[in-house]
Design an enzyme around this catalytic site. Structure first.
Site, PDB file in Angstrom:
ATOM      1  N   HIS A 149      25.081   3.427 136.700  1.00 22.96           N
ATOM      2  CA  HIS A 149      26.487   3.072 136.464  1.00 22.96           C
ATOM      3  C   HIS A 149      26.968   3.764 135.182  1.00 22.96           C
ATOM      4  CE1 HIS A 149      29.900   0.544 135.273  1.00 22.96           C
ATOM      5  NE2 HIS A 149      29.965   0.122 136.518  1.00 22.96           N
TER       6      HIS A 149
ATOM      7  N   CYS B 192      30.587 -10.534 127.551  1.00 22.05           N
ATOM      8  CA  CYS B 192      32.030 -10.539 127.811  1.00 22.05           C
ATOM      9  C   CYS B 192      32.316 -11.381 129.047  1.00 22.05           C
ATOM     10  CB  CYS B 192      32.505  -9.116 128.052  1.00 22.05           C
ATOM     11  SG  CYS B 192      34.239  -9.044 128.457  1.00 22.05           S
TER      12      CYS B 192
ATOM     13  N   CYS C 202      40.736  -7.569 133.658  1.00 23.59           N
ATOM     14  CA  CYS C 202      40.305  -8.094 132.360  1.00 23.59           C
ATOM     15  C   CYS C 202      41.018  -7.302 131.251  1.00 23.59           C
ATOM     16  CB  CYS C 202      38.791  -7.970 132.220  1.00 23.59           C
ATOM     17  SG  CYS C 202      38.221  -6.267 132.328  1.00 23.59           S
TER      18      CYS C 202
ATOM     19  N   GLU D 173      28.823   2.885 132.739  1.00 26.53           N
ATOM     20  CA  GLU D 173      28.729   2.145 131.473  1.00 26.53           C
ATOM     21  C   GLU D 173      27.280   2.057 131.000  1.00 26.53           C
ATOM     22  OE1 GLU D 173      30.868  -1.639 131.191  1.00 26.53           O
ATOM     23  OE2 GLU D 173      29.331  -2.293 129.773  1.00 26.53           O
TER      24      GLU D 173
ATOM     25  N   THR E 217      28.758  -4.611 130.852  1.00 30.49           N
ATOM     26  CA  THR E 217      29.628  -5.789 130.758  1.00 30.49           C
ATOM     27  C   THR E 217      30.177  -6.258 132.095  1.00 30.49           C
ATOM     28  OG1 THR E 217      31.541  -4.390 130.330  1.00 30.49           O
ATOM     29  CG2 THR E 217      30.339  -5.215 128.404  1.00 30.49           C
TER      30      THR E 217
HETATM   31  S1  SF4 Z   1      33.828  -5.374 128.342  1.00 26.03           S
HETATM   32 FE1  SF4 Z   1      34.049  -4.804 130.499  1.00 26.03          FE
HETATM   33  S2  SF4 Z   1      34.451  -6.743 131.552  1.00 26.03           S
HETATM   34 FE2  SF4 Z   1      34.786  -7.109 129.353  1.00 26.03          FE
HETATM   35  S3  SF4 Z   1      36.976  -6.798 129.004  1.00 26.03           S
HETATM   36 FE3  SF4 Z   1      35.963  -4.846 128.643  1.00 26.03          FE
HETATM   37  S4  SF4 Z   1      36.007  -3.742 130.591  1.00 26.03           S
HETATM   38 FE4  SF4 Z   1      36.472  -5.886 131.011  1.00 26.03          FE
END
Ligand code: SF4
Length: 283
Positions: A176, A283, A53, A178, A244
């Protein structure tokens, strides 16, 4: 959209072509059906969402820049930059060292760091206490910070709705990277709680609707809520954000579920005062 300088050997020409084709057909990513590559006797079904991504390509570009710009220096990654074993193995072979594993367990002590070292912040971001600790050691955390801008957008939204007294419900895995990063920021402005899926959302709803006790809440969500969380006071206003890497459609389902729970509690006409619309962060 911005394009990144990602080493060619990380790319698959077939997948790049499939992704470009789908982007033109379905720019808003509404169609989750797989792409079918039909070779007559054999058909390949390519999942709609996979591959690198935006945030991953951004992170890879910055990591390689850090390697190019700092020959002879020790280069650390706070933890896995992205959850891609090939990329992480490749970076390790180029001499990059991991300070923590993906659950925040220490692999190399922060005590060994010196201001001369380079630390790359992963695409998922880093919890505020860790950034503070690194900065105290003289590390310039902003220099090679690969935090995805779309993750930062989630943080901004949590700050915005936290300041209007919404409790932040984070759809993610509580350990996690994030989610830990998002939780550390959400807890600055408001109360926050992490849940994994719709089943846990239903458990949380039973506390919102007053049918269970604080003690039961603390047991059910142990380690997943911010300090001082009071179920009698902290479910007046809520908003849902996510880690995300969770499926956006699943987060949307959970957010819609909480909207209906808040409608049940406060009435449909009052919903705007009790539920924050956060769908623009998905996202
Ligand atoms: S928010 Fe997470 S899933 Fe979306 S582009 Fe960024 S890294 Fe990739």
């Amino acid at each position: 959209m911005k394009t990144f300088n990602v080493p060619e050997f990380y790319r698959s020409p077939i997948i790049s072509a499939v992704k470009s084709f789908r982007k033109v057909q379905d720019p808003r990513k509404k169609d989750n059906s797989p792409t079918v590559l039909d070779f007559g006797p054999v058909k390949y079904y390519i999942a709609r969402h996979f591959g690198f991504c935006y945030g991953v390509e951004n992170a890879i570009e910055i990591a390689f820049k850090a390697l190019d710009e700092n020959p002879g220096k020790r280069i650390f990654l706070l933890s896995q930059m992205i959850h891609n074993p090939e990329v992480n193995k490749d970076l390790t072979e180029r001499g990059v060292l991991f300070l923590q594993d993906t659950h925040g367990e220490q692999l190399i002590s922060f005590d060994t760091l010196t201001p001369d070292d380079i630390v790359i912040i992963p695409a998922f971001g880093a919890p505020l206490n860790i950034l503070e600790l690194l900065e105290k050691k003289g590390i310039q955390t902003e220099k090679y910070n690969t935090t995805c801008p779309f993750v930062e957008r989630v943080w901004k939204k949590s700050e915005q709705i936290g300041k209007t007294n919404h409790t932040i419900i984070i759809h993610g895995k509580y350990n996690h990277e994030e989610t830990r990063s998002t939780f550390s920021r959400s807890s600055l402005h408001s109360k926050a709680v992490v849940l994994r899926d719709l089943e846990e959302a239903k458990t949380l709803a039973s506390f919102i609707l007053d049918s269970k006790s604080q003690q039961e809440f603390e047991k059910a969500f142990a380690g997943k809520f911010s300090e001082g969380f009071d179920i009698k006071k902290d479910f007046e206003k809520v908003g849902v954000i996510n880690q995300t890497t969770m499926l956006a459609s699943e987060t949307e389902e959970i957010a819609n579920y909480f909207k209906s729970v808040m409608e049940q509690k406060f009435g449909g006409s009052e919903i705007k005062n009790h539920f924050a619309d956060t769908h623009d962060t998905l996202c």
